[in-house]
Scaffold this motif. Structure first.
Motif, PDB file in Angstrom:
ATOM      1  N   HIS A 158       4.412 -24.642  23.201  1.00  0.00           N
ATOM      2  CA  HIS A 158       4.079 -24.493  25.040  1.00  0.00           C
ATOM      3  C   HIS A 158       3.725 -23.340  25.404  1.00  0.00           C
ATOM      4  O   HIS A 158       3.701 -22.377  26.192  1.00  0.00           O
ATOM      5  N   SER A 159       2.914 -22.412  24.127  1.00  0.00           N
ATOM      6  CA  SER A 159       1.902 -21.624  23.362  1.00  0.00           C
ATOM      7  C   SER A 159       1.282 -21.097  25.838  1.00  0.00           C
ATOM      8  O   SER A 159       0.591 -21.716  26.470  1.00  0.00           O
ATOM      9  N   ASN A 160       1.664 -19.107  26.092  1.00  0.00           N
ATOM     10  CA  ASN A 160       1.111 -19.099  27.459  1.00  0.00           C
ATOM     11  C   ASN A 160      -1.142 -18.385  26.988  1.00  0.00           C
ATOM     12  O   ASN A 160      -1.024 -18.806  27.654  1.00  0.00           O
ATOM     13  N   ARG A 162      -2.599 -19.816  25.169  1.00  0.00           N
ATOM     14  CA  ARG A 162      -2.772 -20.996  24.020  1.00  0.00           C
ATOM     15  C   ARG A 162      -3.606 -21.564  25.527  1.00  0.00           C
ATOM     16  O   ARG A 162      -4.958 -22.050  25.872  1.00  0.00           O
ATOM     17  N   ARG A 163      -2.733 -21.756  26.838  1.00  0.00           N
ATOM     18  CA  ARG A 163      -2.836 -22.193  27.763  1.00  0.00           C
ATOM     19  C   ARG A 163      -4.425 -21.201  28.584  1.00  0.00           C
ATOM     20  O   ARG A 163      -5.151 -21.619  28.992  1.00  0.00           O
ATOM     21  N   LEU A 164      -4.006 -20.248  28.613  1.00  0.00           N
ATOM     22  CA  LEU A 164      -5.158 -19.296  29.089  1.00  0.00           C
ATOM     23  C   LEU A 164      -6.361 -19.373  28.261  1.00  0.00           C
ATOM     24  O   LEU A 164      -7.530 -19.158  29.247  1.00  0.00           O
ATOM     25  N   GLY A 167      -6.834 -23.993  27.419  1.00  0.00           N
ATOM     26  CA  GLY A 167      -6.796 -24.758  28.477  1.00  0.00           C
ATOM     27  C   GLY A 167      -5.215 -25.615  28.653  1.00  0.00           C
ATOM     28  O   GLY A 167      -4.176 -25.586  27.578  1.00  0.00           O
ATOM     29  N   PRO A 168      -4.882 -26.401  29.366  1.00  0.00           N
ATOM     30  CA  PRO A 168      -3.158 -26.849  29.453  1.00  0.00           C
ATOM     31  C   PRO A 168      -2.896 -27.338  28.651  1.00  0.00           C
ATOM     32  O   PRO A 168      -4.009 -28.164  27.321  1.00  0.00           O
ATOM     33  N   GLU A 169      -1.986 -27.411  28.375  1.00  0.00           N
ATOM     34  CA  GLU A 169      -1.103 -28.021  27.158  1.00  0.00           C
ATOM     35  C   GLU A 169      -1.572 -29.831  26.991  1.00  0.00           C
ATOM     36  O   GLU A 169      -1.233 -30.610  25.979  1.00  0.00           O
ATOM     37  N   GLU A 170      -1.098 -30.093  27.892  1.00  0.00           N
ATOM     38  CA  GLU A 170      -1.195 -31.999  28.305  1.00  0.00           C
ATOM     39  C   GLU A 170      -2.285 -33.122  27.864  1.00  0.00           C
ATOM     40  O   GLU A 170      -1.963 -33.291  26.231  1.00  0.00           O
ATOM     41  N   ARG A 173      -1.949 -32.140  23.301  1.00  0.00           N
ATOM     42  CA  ARG A 173      -0.171 -32.643  22.648  1.00  0.00           C
ATOM     43  C   ARG A 173      -0.459 -33.798  22.765  1.00  0.00           C
ATOM     44  O   ARG A 173      -0.501 -34.414  23.399  1.00  0.00           O
ATOM     45  N   ILE A 274       0.136 -29.620  18.057  1.00  0.00           N
ATOM     46  CA  ILE A 274      -0.529 -29.291  18.630  1.00  0.00           C
ATOM     47  C   ILE A 274      -1.977 -29.797  17.560  1.00  0.00           C
ATOM     48  O   ILE A 274      -2.419 -29.520  16.496  1.00  0.00           O
TER      49      ILE A 274
END
Length: 403
Positions: A158-160, A162-164, A167-170, A173, A274
Motif C-alpha cells: 500500500h505504498s504512499n 507509489r500513490r503520490l 497514482g491510486p492503488e486500485e 493492483r 502490483i
C-alpha cells in the motif's frame, strides 16, 4: 547524493546499507512511531541470492540464529489421515541456501545493521513530492520540508510513494482471489518447533511454533468468489471478517479464534499483486513490494525485495544519471517471473478443488523424499521453481544474462 527512502521494513534498510556503502547519504522515513520489530509478523523466506546479500551486509549470523527452526509439517484434512512433510529437504530441493525467519526479527536485524549509517525518521510520512528534474522537494506530514537528489518508495503493497508519484492503488493492483491473516497466541496445542496445517477447499488454517517465546503463530488463508471491501487500516473490521469466514470451520479454528481479540500483532491483507509496468519516474523510484509485490505468501516477495534493493544501489553507484532506468531493465525478468508464480501457487497453497485437495498433500510429502538433484530438476520445470531460480541470481549474473 542524498536519497530519501520511504519504509523501514526489508527493502528500505537493505537499500540504505548499500547506498551508504557506495558513498550516498540515505535517509529512511517510517510512518510508525517506532520500529515494528521483535517477534511480530508472519514467517518469510530468504533464498540463495538474498542470503548472499545479507551475508555481505554482515547480517547472516544473526539471521541464522533467529531462524524459525521449523523443519516438519503435518497436513490434516477432514476425514483423511495426516500427511507428514520434511520441510528441510523440500527447501534443499528449491534453493542451495534458505532460511525462514519472522518478518519482525528480520526487520530488527536490518535496522541494527543500518541505524548508525542511515538517518532514520520515525512517526512521519511523505505528504507531497515535487520533482523538478534536478532534485525532489519533499514535504512531510509533520510540516518539515527537505530536498533530496532521489526518492525511493520501499513502503510495501500500500505504498504512499507509489500513490503520490504513480497514482491510486486500485488500477495497479491485481487481486489473486485470496486473503491472509496471521497473529500470535499461546501454544495451547503444544506445537513446539513444528507446523500443523488443516486444508479444505478454498481454506487453510495453520499453526507454527515461535521458539524464542514459546508461543505459536496462527495463520488463516482463504479464497472468496468476490473481492472483499474493507479498510486495510481498520484491524477490528478485519478481525470481524476473519471470524465470519472461519466461525464454523471446525478443526482447531474455534480455539485459535478465541485468542484473536487480544492479539496485538494481527496482520490481515489481500493476496494481491502490483502490476506497474515501470518502477521509475524521473528522480523517483520504487523497490520491493511497493513496485512489484508478487503477492503475500505466494511469490517470494521478501527475497525479491532484498535482491532488487541490492541491484538498485549498485546501479545508482555505477551511473547516478541512468541508474534508475538500468535497475528497471535488469530486474524486469525476475519481476515478470515472480508475477507468474502467484496465480499458479494460489491453487496449491489454498486448494481450489477436491482434486487439488487430494493431490497437494501427496506431492508435498513425496517430493522431499527424492534425491536433491531430482527435486531441483522437477522444480526447474515449473513456474514455482523458475521463480526461485530467477530470484537466486546475483547482480553480476543478472547483468550477464541481459547483456
Amino acid at each position: 547524493m542524498k536519497v530519501l527512502i520511504s519504509g523501514a521494513s526489508v527493502a528500505g534498510p537493505v537499500l540504505a546499507h548499500w547506498l551508504h556503502h557506495h558513498g550516498f547519504e540515505p535517509t529512511i522515513v517510517e510512518r510508525t512511531p517506532e520500529l515494528r520489530h521483535g517477534l511480530g509478523g508472519h514467517a518469510v523466506d530468504l533464498f540463495s541470492s538474498a542470503a548472499e546479500v545479507t551475508r555481505r551486509m554482515g547480517c547472516w549470523d544473526a539471521i541464522e540464529a533467529a531462524r524459525t527452526r521449523i523443519e516438519a509439517l503435518t497436513i490434516e484434512r477432514f476425514g483423511k489421515p495426516p500427511v507428514e512433510v520434511d520441510l528441510s529437504r523440500m527447501y534443499a530441493g528449491i534453493s542451495s541456501s534458505h532460511v525462514e525467519i519472522l518478518r519482525g526479527e528480520l526487520t530488527k536485524i536490518l535496522y541494527d545493521a543500518t541505524r548508525d549509517t542511515a538517518e532514520y525518521i520515525f512517526g512521519d510520512s511523505i505528504a507531497s513530492l515535487h520533482d523538478d528534474g534536478n532534485g525532489v522537494d519533499v514535504t512531510f506530514d509533520s510540516g518539515t520540508e527537505r530536498r533530496f537528489d532521489l526518492v525511493i518508495g520501499a513502503d510495501g503493497l500500500h505504498s504512499n510513494v507509489r500513490r503520490l508519484a504513480f497514482g491510486p492503488e486500485e488500477p495497479l493492483r491485481r487481486w489473486l482471489g485470496g486473503y491472509l491473516a496471521v497473529f500470535s497466541m499461546p501454544d495451547i496445542f503444544n506445537v513446539g518447533n513444528h507446523t500443523l496445517a488443516h486444508m479444505s477447499v478454498d481454506k487453510l488454517v495453520g499453526i507454527y511454533g515461535v521458539h524464542q517465546t514459546g508461543q505459536t503463530r496462527s495463520g488463516f488463508l482463504f479464497r472468496t468468489p468476490h473481492e472483499l471491501h474493507y479498510d486495510y487500516r481498520d484491524k477490528d473490521e478485519q478481525k470481524a471478517l476473519l471470524v465470519k469466514e472461519f466461525s464454523d470451520y471446525g478443526w482447531k479454528a474455534p480455539q485459535l479464534l478465541e485468542h484473536l481479540a487480544s492479539a496485538e500483532d494481527f496482520y490481515f491483507d489481500s493476496i494481491a499483486q502490483i502490476t506497474l509496468d515501470t518502477w521509475t519516474s524521473g528522480r523517483i523510484g520504487l523497490v520491493g513490494d511497493a513496485g512489484y509485490c508478487p503477492g503475500p505468501a505466494v511469490g517470494g516477495g521478501t527475497s525479491l525485495a532484498v535482491v532488487t534493493a541490492y541491484i538498485l544501489a549498485g546501479e545508482l553507484a555505477s551511473n547516478p544519471a541512468s541508474g534508475l532506468k538500468n535497475y528497471e531493465r535488469i530486474i524486469r525478468p525476475m519481476v515478470e517471473s515472480s508475477r507468474r508464480i502467484g496465480p499458479k501457487l494460489m491453487g496449491t497453497i489454498i486448494p481450489g478443488s477436491p482434486l487439488a485437495l487430494r493431490l497437494m498433500p501427496f506431492a508435498a510429502a513425496t517430493l522431499p523424499k527424492l534425491p536433491t538433484s531430482v527435486q531441483r530438476f522437477i522444480w526447474s520445470q515449473n513456474a514455482v521453481g523458475k521463480t526461485f531460480s530467477s530470484v537466486d541470481l546475483l547482480e553480476s549474473q543478472v547483468r550477464q544474462s541481459i547483456t
